[in-house]
Design a protein around this motif. Sequence first.
Motif, PDB file in Angstrom:
ATOM      1  N   GLY A 106      -2.636  14.419   1.184  1.00 47.65           N
ATOM      2  CA  GLY A 106      -3.284  13.231   0.649  1.00 47.65           C
ATOM      3  C   GLY A 106      -3.376  12.102   1.654  1.00 47.65           C
ATOM      4  N   SER A 107      -3.875  10.971   1.166  1.00 45.68           N
ATOM      5  CA  SER A 107      -4.106   9.810   2.034  1.00 45.68           C
ATOM      6  C   SER A 107      -3.543   8.542   1.397  1.00 45.68           C
ATOM      7  CB  SER A 107      -5.606   9.610   2.276  1.00 45.68           C
ATOM      8  OG  SER A 107      -6.186  10.710   2.934  1.00 45.68           O
ATOM      9  N   LEU A 108      -3.182   7.609   2.254  1.00 41.77           N
ATOM     10  CA  LEU A 108      -2.785   6.267   1.848  1.00 41.77           C
ATOM     11  C   LEU A 108      -3.278   5.299   2.904  1.00 41.77           C
ATOM     12  CD1 LEU A 108       0.960   6.471   0.681  1.00 41.77           C
ATOM     13  CD2 LEU A 108      -1.010   5.903  -0.749  1.00 41.77           C
ATOM     14  N   ARG A 109      -3.527   4.061   2.484  1.00 38.73           N
ATOM     15  CA  ARG A 109      -3.834   3.013   3.443  1.00 38.73           C
ATOM     16  C   ARG A 109      -2.828   1.881   3.278  1.00 38.73           C
ATOM     17  NH1 ARG A 109      -9.098  -0.903   4.302  1.00 38.73           N
ATOM     18  NH2 ARG A 109      -8.237  -1.887   2.424  1.00 38.73           N
ATOM     19  N   THR A 143       7.298  10.957   5.328  1.00 40.57           N
ATOM     20  CA  THR A 143       8.069  10.144   4.385  1.00 40.57           C
ATOM     21  C   THR A 143       8.998   9.202   5.132  1.00 40.57           C
ATOM     22  OG1 THR A 143       7.989  11.805   2.636  1.00 40.57           O
ATOM     23  CG2 THR A 143       9.798  10.208   2.560  1.00 40.57           C
ATOM     24  N   ALA A 144       8.865   7.913   4.836  1.00 39.50           N
ATOM     25  CA  ALA A 144       9.654   6.907   5.543  1.00 39.50           C
ATOM     26  C   ALA A 144       9.337   5.533   4.954  1.00 39.50           C
ATOM     27  CB  ALA A 144       9.323   6.908   7.035  1.00 39.50           C
ATOM     28  N   VAL A 145      10.132   4.560   5.350  1.00 45.07           N
ATOM     29  CA  VAL A 145       9.775   3.167   5.118  1.00 45.07           C
ATOM     30  C   VAL A 145       8.948   2.725   6.329  1.00 45.07           C
ATOM     31  CG1 VAL A 145      10.588   0.814   4.782  1.00 45.07           C
ATOM     32  CG2 VAL A 145      11.846   2.731   3.777  1.00 45.07           C
ATOM     33  N   TYR A 146       7.780   2.189   6.060  1.00 40.71           N
ATOM     34  CA  TYR A 146       6.862   1.769   7.125  1.00 40.71           C
ATOM     35  C   TYR A 146       6.914   0.250   7.263  1.00 40.71           C
ATOM     36  CZ  TYR A 146       4.894   6.420   7.576  1.00 40.71           C
ATOM     37  OH  TYR A 146       4.726   7.758   7.836  1.00 40.71           O
ATOM     38  N   TYR A 147       7.032  -0.192   8.510  1.00 40.16           N
ATOM     39  CA  TYR A 147       7.122  -1.607   8.823  1.00 40.16           C
ATOM     40  C   TYR A 147       5.983  -2.012   9.756  1.00 40.16           C
ATOM     41  CZ  TYR A 147      12.005  -0.917   7.371  1.00 40.16           C
ATOM     42  OH  TYR A 147      13.145  -0.599   6.686  1.00 40.16           O
ATOM     43  N   GLY A 149       0.773  -1.227   0.000  1.00 37.99           N
ATOM     44  CA  GLY A 149       0.000   0.000   0.000  1.00 37.99           C
ATOM     45  C   GLY A 149       0.808   1.282   0.000  1.00 37.99           C
ATOM     46  N   GLY A 150       2.124   1.180   0.060  1.00 39.81           N
ATOM     47  CA  GLY A 150       2.930   2.383   0.032  1.00 39.81           C
ATOM     48  C   GLY A 150       2.930   3.030  -1.338  1.00 39.81           C
ATOM     49  N   GLY A 151       3.520   4.219  -1.415  1.00 38.75           N
ATOM     50  CA  GLY A 151       3.604   4.905  -2.692  1.00 38.75           C
ATOM     51  C   GLY A 151       3.920   6.366  -2.525  1.00 38.75           C
ATOM     52  N   LEU A 152       3.742   7.095  -3.614  1.00 33.23           N
ATOM     53  CA  LEU A 152       3.984   8.533  -3.645  1.00 33.23           C
ATOM     54  C   LEU A 152       2.646   9.260  -3.555  1.00 33.23           C
ATOM     55  CD1 LEU A 152       5.794  11.033  -4.172  1.00 33.23           C
ATOM     56  CD2 LEU A 152       5.455  10.592  -6.630  1.00 33.23           C
ATOM     57  N   VAL A 153       2.571  10.221  -2.646  1.00 33.94           N
ATOM     58  CA  VAL A 153       1.336  10.986  -2.461  1.00 33.94           C
ATOM     59  C   VAL A 153       1.685  12.433  -2.196  1.00 33.94           C
ATOM     60  CG1 VAL A 153       1.246  10.468   0.017  1.00 33.94           C
ATOM     61  CG2 VAL A 153      -0.865  11.014  -1.219  1.00 33.94           C
ATOM     62  N   SER A 184       8.536  -9.395  17.986  1.00 33.15           N
ATOM     63  CA  SER A 184       9.376 -10.524  17.580  1.00 33.15           C
ATOM     64  C   SER A 184       9.484 -10.699  16.073  1.00 33.15           C
ATOM     65  CB  SER A 184       8.827 -11.821  18.187  1.00 33.15           C
ATOM     66  OG  SER A 184       8.747 -11.747  19.602  1.00 33.15           O
ATOM     67  N   TYR A 185       8.476 -10.248  15.344  1.00 32.76           N
ATOM     68  CA  TYR A 185       8.444 -10.460  13.899  1.00 32.76           C
ATOM     69  C   TYR A 185       8.217  -9.134  13.182  1.00 32.76           C
ATOM     70  CZ  TYR A 185       8.058 -15.353  15.139  1.00 32.76           C
ATOM     71  OH  TYR A 185       8.302 -16.605  15.656  1.00 32.76           O
ATOM     72  N   TRP A 186       8.890  -9.008  12.039  1.00 31.98           N
ATOM     73  CA  TRP A 186       8.859  -7.767  11.275  1.00 31.98           C
ATOM     74  C   TRP A 186       8.624  -8.062   9.804  1.00 31.98           C
ATOM     75  CZ3 TRP A 186       9.479  -2.967  13.599  1.00 31.98           C
ATOM     76  CH2 TRP A 186       9.851  -2.993  14.952  1.00 31.98           C
ATOM     77  N   GLY A 187       7.918  -7.132   9.146  1.00 25.96           N
ATOM     78  CA  GLY A 187       7.774  -7.217   7.710  1.00 25.96           C
ATOM     79  C   GLY A 187       8.967  -6.599   7.005  1.00 25.96           C
ATOM     80  N   GLN A 188       8.916  -6.606   5.682  1.00 25.69           N
ATOM     81  CA  GLN A 188      10.051  -6.114   4.894  1.00 25.69           C
ATOM     82  C   GLN A 188       9.997  -4.614   4.671  1.00 25.69           C
ATOM     83  OE1 GLN A 188       7.339  -7.342   3.613  1.00 25.69           O
ATOM     84  NE2 GLN A 188       6.835  -5.980   1.908  1.00 25.69           N
ATOM     85  N   GLY A 189       8.846  -4.013   4.941  1.00 24.94           N
ATOM     86  CA  GLY A 189       8.709  -2.568   4.817  1.00 24.94           C
ATOM     87  C   GLY A 189       8.096  -2.150   3.497  1.00 24.94           C
ATOM     88  N   THR A 190       7.446  -0.993   3.530  1.00 21.07           N
ATOM     89  CA  THR A 190       6.885  -0.396   2.322  1.00 21.07           C
ATOM     90  C   THR A 190       7.159   1.101   2.351  1.00 21.07           C
ATOM     91  OG1 THR A 190       4.884  -0.205   0.948  1.00 21.07           O
ATOM     92  CG2 THR A 190       4.564  -0.072   3.330  1.00 21.07           C
ATOM     93  N   GLN A 191       7.591   1.629   1.212  1.00 22.37           N
ATOM     94  CA  GLN A 191       8.012   3.035   1.147  1.00 22.37           C
ATOM     95  C   GLN A 191       6.800   3.950   1.001  1.00 22.37           C
ATOM     96  OE1 GLN A 191      11.293   4.526   1.165  1.00 22.37           O
ATOM     97  NE2 GLN A 191      10.050   6.387   1.334  1.00 22.37           N
ATOM     98  N   VAL A 192       6.770   4.981   1.819  1.00 22.48           N
ATOM     99  CA  VAL A 192       5.775   6.051   1.699  1.00 22.48           C
ATOM    100  C   VAL A 192       6.527   7.348   1.464  1.00 22.48           C
ATOM    101  CG1 VAL A 192       4.024   7.403   2.906  1.00 22.48           C
ATOM    102  CG2 VAL A 192       4.055   4.906   3.134  1.00 22.48           C
TER     103      VAL A 192
END
Length: 119
Positions: A16-19, A91-95, A8-12, A107-115
Amino acid sequence: QVQLVESGGGLVQPGGSLRLSCAVSGRTFSVSVMGWFRRAPGKEREFVASISTRGGNTDYTDSVKGRFTISRDNAKNTVYLQMNSLKPEDTAVYYCAAKIGFLPEYSYWGQGTQVTVSS
């Protein structure tokens, strides 16, 4: 084991909004809290929001209160982060991350998505 996959990350543009979505798989019954974190360029990772998987209790860092909303859909094993009124400083990588049982740490983490929030 628990696997987390963000999307769901991206350029906004500012305002604006993102989910963001975080799909949880594996031993999902063991997850007690889901959280969102972010890491901006040149900065340390910071807590954004969290939600308990059973009671639904939520917590937010001050800078996103009133703009971001964390929610969960237990039937879909998915956690969301609705982000409104976005600012360039968001603006950041969201995990997404998961706590297991009564353990205090994530204990567990995702790989991240750029916003990226930019005009």
